[in-house]
Enzyme design. Structure first.
Site, PDB file in Angstrom:
ATOM      1  N   TRP A 184      44.863  40.664  57.514  1.00  0.00           N
ATOM      2  CA  TRP A 184      44.766  41.561  56.361  1.00  0.00           C
ATOM      3  C   TRP A 184      43.471  41.232  55.626  1.00  0.00           C
ATOM      4  CZ3 TRP A 184      44.567  40.260  51.073  1.00  0.00           C
ATOM      5  CH2 TRP A 184      44.386  41.379  50.259  1.00  0.00           C
ATOM      6  N   GLU A 225      47.166  44.675  59.274  1.00  0.00           N
ATOM      7  CA  GLU A 225      47.931  45.160  58.113  1.00  0.00           C
ATOM      8  C   GLU A 225      47.089  46.082  57.243  1.00  0.00           C
ATOM      9  OE1 GLU A 225      49.241  41.992  55.535  1.00  0.00           O
ATOM     10  OE2 GLU A 225      50.343  43.351  54.202  1.00  0.00           O
ATOM     11  N   LYS A 227      46.496  48.912  53.972  1.00  0.00           N
ATOM     12  CA  LYS A 227      46.786  48.946  52.545  1.00  0.00           C
ATOM     13  C   LYS A 227      46.213  50.207  51.934  1.00  0.00           C
ATOM     14  CE  LYS A 227      46.678  45.870  48.570  1.00  0.00           C
ATOM     15  NZ  LYS A 227      46.745  44.465  48.174  1.00  0.00           N
ATOM     16  N   ASP A 258      53.350  46.908  55.373  1.00  0.00           N
ATOM     17  CA  ASP A 258      53.830  46.210  54.172  1.00  0.00           C
ATOM     18  C   ASP A 258      54.457  47.265  53.274  1.00  0.00           C
ATOM     19  OD1 ASP A 258      53.713  45.277  51.378  1.00  0.00           O
ATOM     20  OD2 ASP A 258      52.659  43.527  52.162  1.00  0.00           O
ATOM     21  N   HIS A 261      52.483  48.874  50.423  1.00  0.00           N
ATOM     22  CA  HIS A 261      51.125  49.351  50.686  1.00  0.00           C
ATOM     23  C   HIS A 261      51.000  50.853  50.914  1.00  0.00           C
ATOM     24  CE1 HIS A 261      49.400  45.152  51.868  1.00  0.00           C
ATOM     25  NE2 HIS A 261      49.988  45.174  50.697  1.00  0.00           N
ATOM     26  N   HIS A 285      55.954  43.599  56.560  1.00  0.00           N
ATOM     27  CA  HIS A 285      55.971  42.714  55.407  1.00  0.00           C
ATOM     28  C   HIS A 285      56.926  43.371  54.436  1.00  0.00           C
ATOM     29  CE1 HIS A 285      52.013  40.177  55.442  1.00  0.00           C
ATOM     30  NE2 HIS A 285      52.905  39.763  56.319  1.00  0.00           N
ATOM     31  N   ASP A 293      51.812  47.694  43.902  1.00  0.00           N
ATOM     32  CA  ASP A 293      52.065  46.700  44.944  1.00  0.00           C
ATOM     33  C   ASP A 293      52.295  45.334  44.289  1.00  0.00           C
ATOM     34  OD1 ASP A 293      52.143  45.380  47.391  1.00  0.00           O
ATOM     35  OD2 ASP A 293      49.960  45.178  47.501  1.00  0.00           O
ATOM     36  N   ASP A 295      54.686  43.045  44.595  1.00  0.00           N
ATOM     37  CA  ASP A 295      55.249  41.938  45.371  1.00  0.00           C
ATOM     38  C   ASP A 295      56.392  41.219  44.664  1.00  0.00           C
ATOM     39  OD1 ASP A 295      53.601  41.838  47.932  1.00  0.00           O
ATOM     40  OD2 ASP A 295      52.023  41.836  46.434  1.00  0.00           O
ATOM     41  N   ASP A 325      57.001  39.300  52.268  1.00  0.00           N
ATOM     42  CA  ASP A 325      55.757  39.115  51.517  1.00  0.00           C
ATOM     43  C   ASP A 325      56.004  39.437  50.054  1.00  0.00           C
ATOM     44  OD1 ASP A 325      53.180  38.766  50.727  1.00  0.00           O
ATOM     45  OD2 ASP A 325      52.358  40.526  51.729  1.00  0.00           O
TER      46      ASP A 325
HETATM   47  C1  RNT Z   1      48.094  41.827  50.375  1.00  0.00           C
HETATM   48  C2  RNT Z   1      48.834  41.760  51.638  1.00  0.00           C
HETATM   49  C3  RNT Z   1      48.847  40.436  52.327  1.00  0.00           C
HETATM   50  C4  RNT Z   1      49.034  39.263  51.382  1.00  0.00           C
HETATM   51  C5  RNT Z   1      49.280  37.942  52.061  1.00  0.00           C
HETATM   52  C6  RNT Z   1      49.127  36.794  51.136  1.00  0.00           C
HETATM   53  O1  RNT Z   1      48.255  43.011  49.713  1.00  0.00           O
HETATM   54  O2  RNT Z   1      50.141  42.202  51.452  1.00  0.00           O
HETATM   55  O3  RNT Z   1      49.804  40.431  53.326  1.00  0.00           O
HETATM   56  O4  RNT Z   1      50.100  39.488  50.495  1.00  0.00           O
HETATM   57  O5  RNT Z   1      48.475  37.845  53.160  1.00  0.00           O
HETATM   58 ZN    ZN Z   2      51.496  41.981  53.099  1.00  0.00          ZN
END
Ligand code: RNT
Ligand code: ZN
Length: 419
Positions: A184, A225, A227, A258, A261, A285, A293, A295, A325
């Site tokens: 990523w 990955e 985004k 993810d 994302h 993720h 986003d 998390d 994640d």
């Molecule tokens: C960031 C991505 C990525 C990170 C990690 C720490 O937006 O989701 O995966 O969260 O690599």
């Molecule tokens: Zn991620």
């Protein structure tokens, strides 16, 4: 009534729909979730010259007791793992290397810097996954890495990614379990670009170079990955979903989706069946975006249940590599891991307990009344009684009993750490 008695009663209710609870347990036991180590220290890492978190991601909160050494992190992970049913994998980032007090730049990282992690994984019967870290570094200060206009900077990050794939290969070899190495990058622009194509061409070329390096695919598999936006890259992210979907399909790599994302009302659950028609495997993720986003720790919400259902009813438990994640620094971090991972497993169990063939048939017959009615009724079936029994069978606390153990650990270990 005991957990066992509750279970027996609940089981009857599922069995009347032809669902085998024992069979569900057997399937669930085999699922390894890739638990991200970075919830344990707010994505700080253990580099000698540790840099501030960058890359357009952010961790908020200052709950005491975060891990500041690899030993502390492993001990915290062991605590969380003792509260989570099943055998799982730990997902590392390059910044968790152990370099013996020496400065080793990212392009120089090697398997030997992860020997302690491998030894620990062996002792604890865990698999390991890996991620190159293309943020929190002077060469990523302007938010550009693999797409940087400066070739030297690109080359530095290409080398880092190649080394990372070799570290993944080493994990696979040592642990007898294939590793997933996920790339990523934060690259993008805050404001409207005047050229969207050139950075994407550079990303494609950089990835081509990274994947040209010889790595045994039976030991390490690669994912990319995508985004939509990050802090400071609101207008444009080079590695968008379309970019990586195209790249992965053409080059036989895994797409990593993810859940934070995408556009706010866009859901990953709806993508799984579509993507699996065109690729054998997929990586996730699982996170929880709250308005952005963000998390947040994964909860058992509608979307998590839907993701579980899509994986289970499409017979994709061995095709979707489930990773987590999230990073919340405002609560006990061991609890965060435990809550999020238990919820991920719960969503799979929930899905395994539905009469999925029957529900599919109803749809084929156009019986949308029964489809809706049953999907709703199953939400209040005695799922909790089955889950509690599963936890006890797997030797971990049922219900909220795990919380007492986290509190003990906080009292005896976490609260004694220096702030
Ligand atoms: C960031 C991505 C990525 C990170 C990690 C720490 O937006 O989701 O995966 O969260 O690599
Ligand atoms: Zn991620």
């Amino acid at each position: 009534m005991s957990v066992q008695e509750n279970f027996e009663r609940a089981k009857e209710q599922y069995e009347k729909w032809g669902v085998s609870v024992e069979e569900a347990f057997e399937q669930l036991k085999k699922v390894a979730i890739s638990i991200h180590c970075w919830q344990g220290d707010d994505i700080g890492g253990f580099e000698v010259n540790q840099q501030e978190l960058s890359g357009g991601i952010d961790v908020t909160g200052n709950y005491p007791g975060k891990a500041t050494t690899p030993e502390q992190m492993r001990s915290d992970l062991e605590k969380a793992l003792s509260l989570i049913p099943g055998k799982h994998k730990i997902n590392l980032h390059a910044i968790y290397a152990e370099t013996d007090g020496k400065v080793v730049d990212r392009d120089q990282l090697e398997p030997k810097h992860f020997e302690n992690w491998v030894k620990w994984a062996k002792d604890n019967e865990l698999g390991l996954d890996f991620n190159p870290t293309l943020f929190s570094h002077p060469k990523a200060e302007d938010g550009l890495t693999l797409t940087h206009p400066d070739k030297d900077i690109r080359d530095f990050w290409i080398k880092h990614c190649i080394q990372s794939r070799k570290i993944g290969e080493y994990f696979g070899k040592e642990l007898g379990q294939q590793a997933l190495t996920n790339i990523w990058i934060p690259d993008g622009y805050k404001d409207i670009p005047s050229d969207r194509l050139t950075p994407r061409k550079r990303l494609k070329d950089s990835l081509d170079e990274i994947f040209a390096a010889d790595v045994d695919e039976s030991l390490n598999v690669d994912a990319v990955e995508s985004k939509l936006f990050g802090i400071g890259s609101e207008a444009y992210v080079v590695g968008s979903h379309e970019f990586y979907m195209g790249y992965a399909l053409k080059n036989n790599k895994l797409c990593l989706l993810d859940t934070g994302h995408y556009h706010p009302t866009e859901v990953v659950s709806n993508k799984i069946s579509a993507m699996l028609l065109f690729s054998d495997q997929l990586a996730l993720h699982v996170s929880r975006p709250v308005r952005w986003d963000s998390d947040h720790v994964v909860i058992l919400d509608d979307e998590l249940r839907e993701i579980g259902l899509e994986i289970v009813r499409n017979d994709a438990l061995d095709k979707v590599m489930i990773g987590l994640d999230f990073f919340d620094a405002s609560i006990n971090r061991v609890a965060a891991w435990t809550i999020g991972t238990r919820n991920m497993i719960k969503s799979l169990l929930y899905a395994l307990l539905l009469p999925n063939d029957h529900l599919k048939k109803l749809q084929e017959e156009g019986n949308f009344t029964d489809r809706l009615a049953l999907l709703e009724e199953f939400k209040t079936y005695p799922f909790g009684a089955i889950w509690d029994y599963y936890c006890e069978q797997m030797g971990v606390p049922s219900q909220e009993k795990w919380l007492d153990e986290v509190k003990e650990y906080e009292k005896n270990v976490l609260s004694k750490r220096e702030a």
